[in-house]
Enzyme design. Structure first.
Site, PDB file in Angstrom:
ATOM      1  N   TYR A  56      32.479  37.995  64.376  1.00 58.18           N
ATOM      2  CA  TYR A  56      33.527  38.814  63.761  1.00 58.18           C
ATOM      3  C   TYR A  56      34.569  39.148  64.831  1.00 58.18           C
ATOM      4  O   TYR A  56      34.341  39.989  65.702  1.00 58.18           O
ATOM      5  CB  TYR A  56      32.962  40.106  63.197  1.00 58.18           C
ATOM      6  N   LEU A 206      31.957  45.171  46.283  1.00 52.47           N
ATOM      7  CA  LEU A 206      33.258  45.361  45.639  1.00 52.47           C
ATOM      8  C   LEU A 206      34.023  44.043  45.540  1.00 52.47           C
ATOM      9  O   LEU A 206      35.237  44.044  45.305  1.00 52.47           O
ATOM     10  CB  LEU A 206      34.096  46.399  46.403  1.00 52.47           C
ATOM     11  N   ARG A 208      34.941  41.975  47.800  1.00 52.86           N
ATOM     12  CA  ARG A 208      35.987  41.957  48.833  1.00 52.86           C
ATOM     13  C   ARG A 208      37.238  42.721  48.414  1.00 52.86           C
ATOM     14  O   ARG A 208      38.365  42.345  48.713  1.00 52.86           O
ATOM     15  CB  ARG A 208      36.339  40.519  49.210  1.00 52.86           C
ATOM     16  N   GLY A 209      36.996  43.827  47.697  1.00 51.54           N
ATOM     17  CA  GLY A 209      38.082  44.707  47.294  1.00 51.54           C
ATOM     18  C   GLY A 209      38.633  44.434  45.912  1.00 51.54           C
ATOM     19  O   GLY A 209      39.426  45.227  45.387  1.00 51.54           O
ATOM     20  N   SER A 212      38.167  47.281  42.388  1.00 51.03           N
ATOM     21  CA  SER A 212      38.692  48.546  42.885  1.00 51.03           C
ATOM     22  C   SER A 212      39.976  48.881  42.133  1.00 51.03           C
ATOM     23  O   SER A 212      40.437  48.100  41.286  1.00 51.03           O
ATOM     24  CB  SER A 212      38.980  48.474  44.392  1.00 51.03           C
TER      25      SER A 212
END
Length: 332
Positions: A56, A206, A208-209, A212
């Protein structure tokens, strides 16, 4: 403090974990000060599990976590680390390396970057198709015996690999994507984990968003945002999947919660052996996620949401094409 068991052989962790990847890579720019403040806020709120990977940001994320933990007691935090992903300096994906030599070398670098003498859960990010999983897990088991690792995990492994790994050494948990838009593990993988007493650490709860209130239609991605290269989040697939999110939104409104809180509550309702990882990059998003703990789904609500969004409802692969062959079978 809320706790759940990370497998029958694993450590005790909070009901939610913090996935730190987005603070360093793949989702566009992140603010360092806000990232550090978010980790501190998560720990202060009782989250004990921090998840990272040595790839990462090419070590950036581990160094960030080291700095965040300078004033926290090490024994109050569980560090989950993935290794094995191969990259060029420009980030180009090259595959995975699960050779025993790579296990020990990667571990040595992670211990140094994290500033710790042990890692709580260590796992290869994907099974290396060129190396038997027995050899990879065997090397991690050697590190456990030497005191450098506390528990062995897996990531995105299929049923056969899970069974073969568990025959070598105790496996604490399987980290794998699991969300309302990605329920592929329910048919085979989750039952195998439960049969063997292996917990599930669910990332991507989620999507990856996407699940939402913060994902605009016709979203523009920065060049370094992997979602812009992923079928599930682009084009007609994204539009279709956002319609599914609107279904969640309607249910969330009825229960006085946000879309994200409802999606997290769904993951929590799927069993005490499932620990959702929250990929919050800001304190605001973290606070929203933590609100899911105060708004659990009733059995009736769980049934309604799963009837509205069947297990195979989402469209589009969840990873770019060059990575799909490394994913667990039946979870695309």
């Amino acid at each position: 403090m809320l706790h759940r068991a990370l497998g029958t052989t694993g450590p005790q962790v909070s009901a939610l974990g913090l996935g730190c990847m987005g603070m360093s890579a793949l989702y566009g720019p992140a603010d360092r000060d806000e990232s550090l403040a978010t980790v501190h806020a998560a720990l202060d709120a009782g989250i004990t599990l921090l998840d990272t990977g040595d790839f990462y940001g090419m070590g950036h994320n581990e160094l960030l976590i080291r700095d965040a933990l300078r004033h926290h007691r090490r024994d109050e935090v569980q560090l989950s680390v993935k290794f094995g992903a191969l990259r060029r300096p420009d980030g180009t994906f090259l595959g995975y390396d699960g050779r025993p030599e790579a296990v020990h070398t990667s571990l040595a670098y992670s211990l140094q970057r994290l500033g710790t003498d042990h890692i709580d859960v260590y796992r290869i990010a994907r099974c290396d198709p060129q190396v038997p999983i027995e050899e990879t897990v065997g090397a991690i088991s050697e590190a456990v015996s030497a005191g450098y690792v506390r528990h062995i995990g897996l990531s995105e492994a299929g049923c056969q690999s899970i069974r073969r790994a568990a025959a070598v050494a105790p496996i604490a948990d399987l980290q794998i994507e699991y969300s309302l838009l990605g329920r592929g593990i329910e048919a085979h993988i989750l039952p195998v984990c439960r049969e063997l007493g292996i917990a599930t650490t669910a990332y991507g709860v989620l999507a990856r968003g996407l699940i939402s209130d913060n994902w605009p239609r016709h979203r523009a991605f920065t060049p370094d945002d992997v979602r812009g290269h992923t079928p599930r989040y682009t084009g007609a697939n994204a539009e279709y999947n956002l319609d599914l999110v609107d279904t969640v939104r309607a249910l969330a409104k009825q229960r006085g919660a946000t879309v994200a809180q409802t999606a997290i509550a769904w993951a929590l309702a799927k069993g005490p052996d499932i620990v959702p990882l929250i990929g919050a990059r800001t304190r605001e998003r973290l606070a929203e996620a933590l609100g899911a703990l105060d708004a659990p789904l009733s059995p009736e609500e769980l049934t309604r949401i799963e009837e509205a969004i069947p297990a195979d409802a989402a469209r589009g692969d969840r990873y770019p094409a060059d990575q799909m062959r490394y994913l667990a079978p039946h979870t695309a």
